[in-house]
Design an enzyme around this catalytic site. Structure first.
Site, PDB file in Angstrom:
ATOM      1  N   GLU A  43     -19.293-130.871 -35.686  1.00 31.65           N
ATOM      2  CA  GLU A  43     -18.241-131.008 -36.429  1.00 31.65           C
ATOM      3  C   GLU A  43     -18.117-132.699 -36.781  1.00 31.65           C
ATOM      4  OE1 GLU A  43     -15.366-128.216 -35.407  1.00 31.65           O
ATOM      5  OE2 GLU A  43     -13.703-129.859 -36.121  1.00 31.65           O
ATOM      6  N   ASP A  44     -18.599-133.345 -35.806  1.00 28.45           N
ATOM      7  CA  ASP A  44     -18.004-134.894 -35.741  1.00 28.45           C
ATOM      8  C   ASP A  44     -19.290-135.898 -35.743  1.00 28.45           C
ATOM      9  OD1 ASP A  44     -15.328-133.970 -35.967  1.00 28.45           O
ATOM     10  OD2 ASP A  44     -15.113-134.307 -33.839  1.00 28.45           O
TER      11      ASP A  44
END
Ligand code: MN
Length: 477
Positions: A75-76
């Site tokens: 996600e990051d």
């Protein structure tokens, strides 16, 4: 502050290869998250380290620990599922992917994205229950550190935790996580009531401390005398659990299990053997005795519960169980990591399918409701909402959503039973098909081969997705 050394100390009983893998996952995650910080100001890696630590407390397998460390990387950061699969293995990549949100760009609105992600979390149970356990550990650490978020975010996260993660933790029997999540959320949702109950609880604990300690020592002594090895602990009800009882009309001073004694023994037989000397010393309240060993809860919780007239004229709840049952009572399905080393993953998924009644309902709802919002609405109503527990004629316990009728029960037994049903006998009394089931009802369905089958009106009388679908199918036959 959490560090890789603290995590490694926690997993020192794992084998060398596993420990190496955990180290490698840490180094990879640490490099990817470099420069990112949490709202608390700490380096971001502290969060995945904490998640892995919570998983290590449950003796999670090495793949799950790696996934815990890597759970926010897709996600990051700019790594990919393929890269994780190559560096570790496809299992780790699958777990990380399962714990990752679907990207915003695939949706027309923020709420559409939320519905899709909630559905993804709930249905990951059918793929691999370890994904849910990683999500629970993730949520637990986020809730523990919620003070750094805005007030709006705090309320939003607390509400979502109560609506989705608490029921999920309950369904898989992970009581320890469930109770901590409840109290953390409740504190943000109703701070005044939380503080009030917390203060009262402390007073009651202090007042009854001596009495409870005396009982503990007397019971311990009498069991040792009978040669039943035992360990006794004082257990305090969580704040939210007390709040629920109060909102049902109980006074806080009258909650008999606010403090209870947990009596842990080695063998199942000892649970029952221990009862006789205890009940001889402290008289039981007959109707409060419960045998969850012979009749486990539908999340596999096992224990004997008895409420006795204790010292100081107080009623005190006692819980008797084996050490293994106590592990299950704390961690639920996740306990298999500890008691089924190596095979835990298969055993978890098998048990879930064969013993946990909500599992079939979840499959059914997932099949019938294509729209994400409708799916979540139904899951909340049917799986997460309050339940009723009723007996079959053989004494098996059936779990149904509150408001379910004899029709739902009949279809849960078998489609043919539903389709030929004409009424039911509940606690020896004849009732119509739309009778609303109550806790502890004994239910026997009355069938007639010559019955006309499911009527049009039944679909509205049924509460469960499964019964409704079977009734529709019968009508179109
Ligand atoms: Mn996270």
């Amino acid at each position: 502050m959490m560090s890789i050394d603290i995590l490694l100390a926690k997993v020192k009983e794992y084998n060398e290869k596993e420990i190496e893998k955990v180290k490698k996952a840490y180094e990879f995650a640490e490099r990817l998250h470099k420069g990112q910080t949490r709202q608390s100001g700490e380096p971001y890696i502290v969060h995945p380290l904490n998640v892995a630590y919570i998983l290590a407390e449950m003796h999670a397998d090495a793949d799950t620990l790696c996934a815990g460390l890597l759970h926010d990387t897709l996600e990051d950061t700019d790594t990919t599922k393929e890269e994780i699969a190559n560096l570790f293995n496809p299992e780790v990549a699958k777990l990380v992917d399962g714990a990752t949100k679907i990207r915003r760009m695939n949706f027309s609105s923020k709420s559409a994205q939320n519905y899709a992600n909630t559905r993804k979390i709930i249905t990951s149970l059918t793929e691999d229950v370890r994904i849910i356990i990683i999500k629970l550990a993730d949520r637990l650490h986020n809730m523990r550190t919620l003070q750094f978020k805005s007030e709006f975010k705090q309320k939003e996260n607390a509400l979502e935790t109560m609506e989705i993660f608490v029921p999920l933790a309950y369904q898989i029997g992970a009581y320890r996580i469930k109770q901590e999540l409840e109290d953390l959320s409740f504190r943000y949702l109703k701070p005044d009531i939380y503080d009030h109950i917390s203060a009262k609880r402390t007073i009651i604990e202090r007042e009854s401390e001596q009495c409870v300690k005396d009982m503990l020592e007397k019971i311990h002594a009498v069991l040792c005398d009978k040669q039943i090895p035992n360990e006794i602990k004082v257990r305090t009800k969580n704040i939210y659990g007390i709040y629920k009882k109060i909102s049902r009309g109980d006074k806080i001073s009258e909650i008999h299990d606010l403090l209870s004694l947990k009596i842990l023994v080695d063998e199942i037989d000892d649970c029952y053997l221990a009862l006789r000397p205890i009940h001889a010393m402290y008289h039981p309240v007959n109707r409060k005795f419960k045998d969850y060993i012979a009749n486990p809860k539908t999340n596999m919780y096992q224990s004997l519960h008895t409420t006795v007239f204790g010292l100081d004229d107080r009623l005190v709840q006692l819980q008797l169980r084996t050490h293994d049952m106590d592990k299950v009572a704390s961690f639920g399905l996740a306990t298999y990591w500890d008691i089924n080393k190596g095979r835990a993953r298969e055993v978890m998924q098998e048990e879930l399918k064969s013993k946990f009644q909500f599992y079939q309902s979840l499959l059914e709802i997932n099949e019938v409701f294509r729209d994400n919002q409708a799916f979540i609405y139904q899951a909340k109503n049917e799986i997460f909402a309050d339940k009723v527990y009723v007996y079959t004629p053989k004494g098996d316990v059936m779990e149904l959503p509150k408001g379910a009728t004899a029709i739902d029960f009949a279809y849960k037994i078998h489609t043919d039973v539903g389709n030929t049903m004409v009424g039911a006998i509940v606690n020896d009394r004849y009732v119509p098909v739309n009778y609303v089931l109550q806790n502890n009802d004994r239910v026997k369905i009355v069938t007639d081969e010559l019955s006309y089958g499911a009527r049009d009106s039944w679909e509205d009388m049924a509460k469960t997705t499964y019964a409704k679908r079977k009734i529709r199918e019968f009508k179109t036959k």
